[in-house]
Design a protein around this motif. Structure first.
Motif, PDB file in Angstrom:
ATOM      1  N   HIS A  39       0.783  -1.178  -0.008  1.00 25.57           N
ATOM      2  CA  HIS A  39       0.089  -0.050   0.023  1.00 25.57           C
ATOM      3  C   HIS A  39       0.858   1.309   0.081  1.00 25.57           C
ATOM      4  O   HIS A  39       0.584   2.051  -0.644  1.00 25.57           O
ATOM      5  CB  HIS A  39      -0.958   0.060   1.209  1.00 25.57           C
ATOM      6  CG  HIS A  39      -2.065  -1.191   1.136  1.00 25.57           C
ATOM      7  ND1 HIS A  39      -1.483  -2.406   1.678  1.00 25.57           N
ATOM      8  CD2 HIS A  39      -3.095  -0.929   1.317  1.00 25.57           C
ATOM      9  CE1 HIS A  39      -2.561  -3.176   1.761  1.00 25.57           C
ATOM     10  NE2 HIS A  39      -3.507  -2.432   1.393  1.00 25.57           N
ATOM     11  N   LEU A  42       2.672   1.890  -3.402  1.00 21.17           N
ATOM     12  CA  LEU A  42       1.677   2.245  -4.293  1.00 21.17           C
ATOM     13  C   LEU A  42       1.575   3.926  -4.200  1.00 21.17           C
ATOM     14  O   LEU A  42       1.272   4.563  -4.758  1.00 21.17           O
ATOM     15  CB  LEU A  42       0.279   1.571  -4.235  1.00 21.17           C
ATOM     16  CG  LEU A  42      -0.702   1.914  -5.242  1.00 21.17           C
ATOM     17  CD1 LEU A  42      -0.269   2.092  -6.830  1.00 21.17           C
ATOM     18  CD2 LEU A  42      -2.138   1.184  -5.056  1.00 21.17           C
ATOM     19  N   TYR A  43       1.384   4.267  -2.888  1.00 27.06           N
ATOM     20  CA  TYR A  43       1.096   5.551  -2.481  1.00 27.06           C
ATOM     21  C   TYR A  43       2.237   6.148  -2.780  1.00 27.06           C
ATOM     22  O   TYR A  43       2.136   7.265  -3.420  1.00 27.06           O
ATOM     23  CB  TYR A  43       0.833   5.492  -0.864  1.00 27.06           C
ATOM     24  CG  TYR A  43       0.773   7.099  -0.279  1.00 27.06           C
ATOM     25  CD1 TYR A  43      -0.424   7.802  -0.602  1.00 27.06           C
ATOM     26  CD2 TYR A  43       1.622   7.637   0.415  1.00 27.06           C
ATOM     27  CE1 TYR A  43      -0.411   9.052   0.074  1.00 27.06           C
ATOM     28  CE2 TYR A  43       1.695   8.793   0.873  1.00 27.06           C
ATOM     29  CZ  TYR A  43       0.540   9.493   0.569  1.00 27.06           C
ATOM     30  OH  TYR A  43       0.539  10.691   1.181  1.00 27.06           O
ATOM     31  N   TYR A 135      -5.202   4.352   3.843  1.00 29.05           N
ATOM     32  CA  TYR A 135      -4.824   3.896   2.447  1.00 29.05           C
ATOM     33  C   TYR A 135      -6.188   3.794   1.629  1.00 29.05           C
ATOM     34  O   TYR A 135      -6.097   3.889   0.441  1.00 29.05           O
ATOM     35  CB  TYR A 135      -4.171   2.712   2.492  1.00 29.05           C
ATOM     36  CG  TYR A 135      -2.861   2.849   2.863  1.00 29.05           C
ATOM     37  CD1 TYR A 135      -1.776   3.617   1.906  1.00 29.05           C
ATOM     38  CD2 TYR A 135      -2.188   2.154   4.109  1.00 29.05           C
ATOM     39  CE1 TYR A 135      -0.451   3.918   2.510  1.00 29.05           C
ATOM     40  CE2 TYR A 135      -0.745   2.342   4.473  1.00 29.05           C
ATOM     41  CZ  TYR A 135       0.004   3.447   3.667  1.00 29.05           C
ATOM     42  OH  TYR A 135       1.154   3.354   3.994  1.00 29.05           O
ATOM     43  N   LEU A 139      -5.844   5.884  -1.610  1.00 27.76           N
ATOM     44  CA  LEU A 139      -5.483   5.018  -3.077  1.00 27.76           C
ATOM     45  C   LEU A 139      -6.665   4.554  -3.738  1.00 27.76           C
ATOM     46  O   LEU A 139      -6.717   3.981  -4.687  1.00 27.76           O
ATOM     47  CB  LEU A 139      -4.554   3.914  -2.411  1.00 27.76           C
ATOM     48  CG  LEU A 139      -3.454   4.130  -1.936  1.00 27.76           C
ATOM     49  CD1 LEU A 139      -2.756   2.655  -1.321  1.00 27.76           C
ATOM     50  CD2 LEU A 139      -2.519   4.773  -2.797  1.00 27.76           C
ATOM     51  N   SER A 140      -8.065   4.693  -2.933  1.00 31.03           N
ATOM     52  CA  SER A 140      -9.332   4.055  -3.826  1.00 31.03           C
ATOM     53  C   SER A 140      -9.438   4.211  -4.925  1.00 31.03           C
ATOM     54  O   SER A 140     -10.071   3.424  -5.841  1.00 31.03           O
ATOM     55  CB  SER A 140     -10.382   4.501  -2.859  1.00 31.03           C
ATOM     56  OG  SER A 140     -10.691   5.812  -2.974  1.00 31.03           O
ATOM     57  N   ASP A 142      -7.371   4.283  -7.592  1.00 28.59           N
ATOM     58  CA  ASP A 142      -6.332   3.372  -8.292  1.00 28.59           C
ATOM     59  C   ASP A 142      -6.528   2.237  -8.668  1.00 28.59           C
ATOM     60  O   ASP A 142      -6.956   1.464  -7.883  1.00 28.59           O
ATOM     61  CB  ASP A 142      -4.831   3.655  -7.727  1.00 28.59           C
ATOM     62  CG  ASP A 142      -3.803   3.274  -8.690  1.00 28.59           C
ATOM     63  OD1 ASP A 142      -3.525   2.005  -8.790  1.00 28.59           O
ATOM     64  OD2 ASP A 142      -3.044   4.285  -9.335  1.00 28.59           O
ATOM     65  N   GLN A 144      -4.875  -0.304  -9.146  1.00 26.92           N
ATOM     66  CA  GLN A 144      -4.031  -1.403  -8.379  1.00 26.92           C
ATOM     67  C   GLN A 144      -4.541  -1.645  -7.037  1.00 26.92           C
ATOM     68  O   GLN A 144      -4.257  -2.390  -6.536  1.00 26.92           O
ATOM     69  CB  GLN A 144      -2.510  -0.757  -8.502  1.00 26.92           C
ATOM     70  CG  GLN A 144      -2.043  -1.059  -9.860  1.00 26.92           C
ATOM     71  CD  GLN A 144      -0.544  -0.576 -10.039  1.00 26.92           C
ATOM     72  OE1 GLN A 144      -0.165  -0.069  -8.952  1.00 26.92           O
ATOM     73  NE2 GLN A 144      -0.038  -0.549 -10.988  1.00 26.92           N
ATOM     74  N   TYR A 145      -5.090  -0.641  -6.455  1.00 23.89           N
ATOM     75  CA  TYR A 145      -5.477  -0.813  -4.794  1.00 23.89           C
ATOM     76  C   TYR A 145      -6.337  -1.881  -4.472  1.00 23.89           C
ATOM     77  O   TYR A 145      -6.269  -2.740  -3.881  1.00 23.89           O
ATOM     78  CB  TYR A 145      -6.106   0.488  -4.573  1.00 23.89           C
ATOM     79  CG  TYR A 145      -6.640   0.536  -3.061  1.00 23.89           C
ATOM     80  CD1 TYR A 145      -5.733   0.434  -2.236  1.00 23.89           C
ATOM     81  CD2 TYR A 145      -8.051   0.537  -2.968  1.00 23.89           C
ATOM     82  CE1 TYR A 145      -6.269   0.265  -0.744  1.00 23.89           C
ATOM     83  CE2 TYR A 145      -8.374   0.440  -1.509  1.00 23.89           C
ATOM     84  CZ  TYR A 145      -7.754   0.454  -0.488  1.00 23.89           C
ATOM     85  OH  TYR A 145      -7.910   0.426   0.781  1.00 23.89           O
ATOM     86  N   LYS A 146      -7.278  -2.226  -5.802  1.00 21.78           N
ATOM     87  CA  LYS A 146      -8.321  -3.378  -5.642  1.00 21.78           C
ATOM     88  C   LYS A 146      -7.513  -4.693  -5.218  1.00 21.78           C
ATOM     89  O   LYS A 146      -8.322  -5.716  -4.424  1.00 21.78           O
ATOM     90  CB  LYS A 146      -9.239  -3.200  -6.588  1.00 21.78           C
ATOM     91  CG  LYS A 146     -10.089  -2.260  -6.649  1.00 21.78           C
ATOM     92  CD  LYS A 146     -11.174  -2.557  -7.888  1.00 21.78           C
ATOM     93  CE  LYS A 146     -12.285  -1.693  -8.000  1.00 21.78           C
ATOM     94  NZ  LYS A 146     -11.948  -0.082  -8.007  1.00 21.78           N
TER      95      LYS A 146
END
Length: 152
Positions: A39, A42-43, A135, A139-140, A142, A144-146
């Motif tokens: 996470h 990605l952030y 997060y 990130l929601s 994006d 990739q977050y899923k």
């Protein structure tokens, strides 16, 4: 058993539980770092992407570029400070809870251990929730977050 002997025995036992509690604390912090590492990565990737976008949009104007990058960095700082403040508050609550256990149950080791366990569980769930919420909020959007959404 004399009162002094009981106090000495309960003191060493409470120290033992404190050490166990500290180990649980350390293990949990390590597991949180490991669990949320993707996470965080990605952030950071999204922040770099935002800074690159600043360059692409404002390549002809250094002032606009620096203003844009400054806004991204201020957002990063604000997010980090908000999370740090929330976690610090939970740490203070945890310390107060542990101190309360010591005051109430110093001579009652079974209750002392149970009280410490309750403190730890409460602190742990608050920390998990804080990281998860943080997060999710940043990130929601994006895709990739899923793929990172997992349950511990």
């Amino acid at each position: 058993m004399s009162a002094q002997a009981l106090n000495e025995k309960s003191g060493s036992l409470s120290e033992k539980y404190e050490q166990l509690y500290q180990k649980r604390y350390t293990d949990f912090v390590s597991s949180v770092k490991n669990f949320f590492r993707p996470h965080y990565d990605l952030y950071e990737k999204l922040n770099v992407r935002d800074k690159v976008a600043c360059y692409e949009k404002n390549a002809k104007s250094l002032d606009q570029y620096y203003t844009c990058v400054t806004l991204v960095e201020e957002r990063e700082t604000h997010n980090a400070n908000s999370l740090r403040k929330k976690l610090g508050k939970f740490d203070q609550q945890n310390i107060a809870c542990k101190n309360s256990c010591k005051e109430k149950y110093q001579a009652e080791i079974g209750n002392f251990e149970s009280c410490l366990s309750t403190c730890f569980s409460d602190w742990q769930s608050k920390c998990d929730e804080a990281y998860t919420t943080f997060y999710a909020s940043v990130l929601s959007k994006d895709p990739q977050y899923k793929s990172l959404i997992k349950h511990r």
